[in-house]
Enzyme design. Structure first.
Site, mmCIF file in Angstrom:
data_model
loop_
_atom_site.group_PDB
_atom_site.id
_atom_site.type_symbol
_atom_site.label_atom_id
_atom_site.label_comp_id
_atom_site.label_asym_id
_atom_site.label_seq_id
_atom_site.Cartn_x
_atom_site.Cartn_y
_atom_site.Cartn_z
ATOM 1 N N LYS A 206 -7.211 -1.682 -1.396
ATOM 2 C CA LYS A 206 -6.212 -0.942 -2.179
ATOM 3 C C LYS A 206 -6.867 0.289 -2.767
ATOM 4 O O LYS A 206 -7.382 0.283 -3.891
ATOM 5 C CB LYS A 206 -5.625 -1.836 -3.286
ATOM 6 C CG LYS A 206 -4.300 -1.278 -3.821
ATOM 7 C CD LYS A 206 -3.257 -1.244 -2.726
ATOM 8 C CE LYS A 206 -2.014 -0.475 -3.141
ATOM 9 N NZ LYS A 206 -1.090 -0.312 -2.023
ATOM 10 N N SER A 411 3.202 -0.316 1.372
ATOM 11 C CA SER A 411 3.222 -0.790 -0.019
ATOM 12 C C SER A 411 4.661 -1.112 -0.425
ATOM 13 O O SER A 411 5.276 -1.981 0.165
ATOM 14 C CB SER A 411 2.589 0.255 -0.942
ATOM 15 O OG SER A 411 1.198 0.351 -0.693
#
Length: 620
Positions: A206, A411
């Site tokens: 991430k 996402s």
């Protein structure tokens, strides 16, 4: 003294009177200008745009190719056009481009197409591949395509490669430099400003917050980004090589090989492009004009017989065809842009506004199935969940939902797609990035350098938490626990909807980004295809034999509709706008990139400060 005050009062009153009078004059001028335009538009009627038999359609796309345009006030747009002030961020709808090509394919007045792409800006290979398919069908109708240019960017050349002939100026420029992901990193700058950044995340890959906590790309992010960038570049090479009828190895990725070839061409990039079979001929502007006149005929002045993209779009839009009110519908809802909380204008996904469109489809009895077209790198986790819940309600109402992924569906973009009955992606879609992060800054150290301090009392340990106070360890633990809970929710919803275990999802999640083709292998999507394939699949899931597609979008206010009609008429009277060439030097590009990075950070508005956002999904 009293006389002085009286004098000052008179002067002040006089100034305000002058300002008020000026205001009234300006308002009246604007009013009468609008009125005059309205009268001219009404009295003159629409200025007729005629497509002469045998004309060439000039596909002179100007701006970024998008799934949905940002909302712009019609009056502002008209004034900018009338004053010939270029739009700093022009946009062209992908749907309009496809409609123009499709209509021209069957238009007897259109004999060929000219690709004039010098003002085409960003798009992404996924949208380019949709346009390319339309170009192939155009050529299959027996009509020729010629690409002309003084230079070709990588995106521009991708479309140009689908032409029957590619012409380049003898002094032109064209180098294919592949795909890259290079970001600005702010860690040292934030430290110099004494700004405290607080990052909470789950996921090895991430990397959305890395620019604020590092001065370079992490090894994990570098590994992941290289993989999906390679997938996109390989697809680019395969497509172009097939159209140009040469080997995929013809792409000069080794700079030494490129230098050798350029030396052989005496340093002339255009000669290199010709020798390397990138283009078919080198022609000056005059030669291009002369050859096109010989091909389609003269326009009676000094050019060839043609009609520009915007004018042809006006022609086909003027032929109004009303959708049948009766009959079954497959609704199409576009979710384009960053996902933010609340109601947002077109071009941005709003948790409330996009959910309202899905609810409208659910309550419309004619709608039997829904296609959610997603083109988003994500954003607010809360808003993403609000939208996903509406997808679940559609399914509960017996209306199947198919997600169609565009350039990005990563996402939060994947979050809102996950519950669909079926997910379609392009091989070059950027998706995945299943991860969560929280990020905010505090300015206690910055303010203390200015002699500004925060102090006070509260009834609890967390009272007064804010941007001007140091983050306590306890509060940090609260935020981190919330982030971890969000990540568990994310992988659980993916596992439940993709027939996987949470362990299987976690292994391919961790915020890692995938190409659409790789996502298919991993089970994150069901099939590769475009929006038309998704509409067909939705109709099949709903057992529809006969149906129409129905675009559901935010309704414009009566004022906006009136102004759009009024200034649309006036724009036709003004004629085709002059082509503005968009360029920027290196400094302005850096400043623009910095502004974009900060704007993305500033607009995030999740009520809990939790985000599922793929900052790494932008490619260069």
């Amino acid at each position: 003294m009293k006389e002085n005050k009286s004098t000052i009062a008179r002067i002040t009153f006089g100034l305000f009177s002058l300002l008020n009078t000026s205001r009234k004059i300006i308002i009246n001028l604007v009013f009468f200008t609008v009125l005059l335009i309205f009268i001219i538009a009404i009295s003159s009627g629409e200025k007729s745009i005629v497509v002469k038999p045998g004309s060439a359609l000039v596909l002179n796309i100007s701006g970024d190719i998008v799934e949905q345009k940002h909302d712009i006030d019609p009056m502002d747009a008209f004034i900018s056009e009338a004053l010939e002030q270029p739009d700093t961020a022009p946009e062209v709808l992908l749907a309009d481009i496809l409609a123009v090509i499709k209509h021209a394919e069957n238009d007897d007045n259109i004999s060929m197409m000219v690709l004039e792409l010098k003002n085409m800006q960003g798009s992404g290979i996924t949208k380019l591949r949709d346009i390319a398919e339309a170009l192939i069908e155009f050529k299959q109708s027996g009509k020729k395509i010629i690409a002309v240019g003084e230079q070709y960017s990588q995106n521009q050349y991708y479309l140009a490669s689908y032409a029957d002939e590619v012409w380049l100026n003898p002094n032109g420029w064209m180098l294919l430099d592949g795909y890259g992901r290079y970001q600005l990193y702010f860690k040292s700058a934030l430290e110099k400003l004494s700004i405290s950044q607080h990052v909470f995340r789950v996921g090895t890959y991430k990397s959305a917050v890395e620019p604020y906590i590092r001065d370079n790309m992490s090894d994990a992010a570098r590994e992941a980004n290289q993989l999906w960038l390679n997938d996109l570049w390989q697809q680019y090479k395969i497509d172009v090589a097939q159209q140009r009828n040469f080997a995929v190895s013809n792409f000069d990725e080794d700079v030494d090989v490129l230098v050798t070839k350029l030396k052989a061409a005496n340093g002339n990039v255009a000669e290199y492009a010709l020798a390397n079979n990138w283009v078919d001929a080198l022609k000056t502007r005059e030669q291009i004009r002369h050859d096109l006149i010989n091909t389609v005929g003269s326009d009676g002045e000094d050019g060839y017989k043609s009609i520009a993209f915007n004018n042809y779009l006006t022609v086909i839009n003027s032929k109004v065809s009303f959708d049948s009110i009766d009959g079954d519908k497959v609704a199409v809802i576009v979710a384009k842009g960053t996902i933010l909380d609340g109601n947002q204008k077109p071009g941005i996904i709003g948790g409330s506004s996009t959910a309202a469109l899905l609810r409208e489809a659910r309550e419309n009895k004619a709608v039997k199935a829904v296609v959610l077209r997603v083109d988003s790198p994500g954003g607010s986790a809360y808003a993403s969940e609000v939208i996903r819940q509406e997808v679940e309600l559609l399914k509960a109402a017996g209306k199947p939902v198919v997600a169609s992924m565009g350039t990005y569906a990563a996402s939060g973009g994947y979050w809102i797609s996950a519950s669909a009955d079926k997910i379609y992606a392009s091989p070059t879609t950027i998706t995945g990035s299943i991860g969560i992060f929280g990020f905010f800054m505090t300015f206690e150290n910055t303010l203390s350098k200015l002699g500004i301090h925060t102090d006070g009392v509260g009834t609890t340990d967390i009272a007064g938490f804010g941007l001007t106070r140091e983050l306590s360890p306890g509060m940090a633990n609260i935020v981190q626990l919330n982030i971890e809970r969000g990540y568990r929710d994310f992988i659980e919803l993916v596992a439940n909807n993709r027939d996987m275990t949470t362990e299987q999802v976690d292994a391919i999640a961790q915020g890692r980004v995938w190409s659409g083709s790789k996502a298919l292998e991993l089970g994150l999507v069901d099939a590769l295809g475009n929006i038309d394939n998704a509409i067909e699949a939705a109709a099949e899931l709903a057992n529809l034999q006969s149906y129409d597609s129905l675009l559901i979008e935010q309704e414009k206010s009566p004022r906006a509709l009136f102004l759009q009609s009024l200034f649309g008429q006036a724009s036709i009277l003004l004629g085709e706008p002059s082509n503005i060439e968009y360029s920027g030097n290196s400094i302005t590009k850096i400043l623009s990139q910095l502004s974009l990075e900060l704007k993305q950070l500033a607009q995030l508005n999740d009520p809990q400060g939790i985000y599922s956002f793929c900052l790494a999904c932008e490619v260069e």
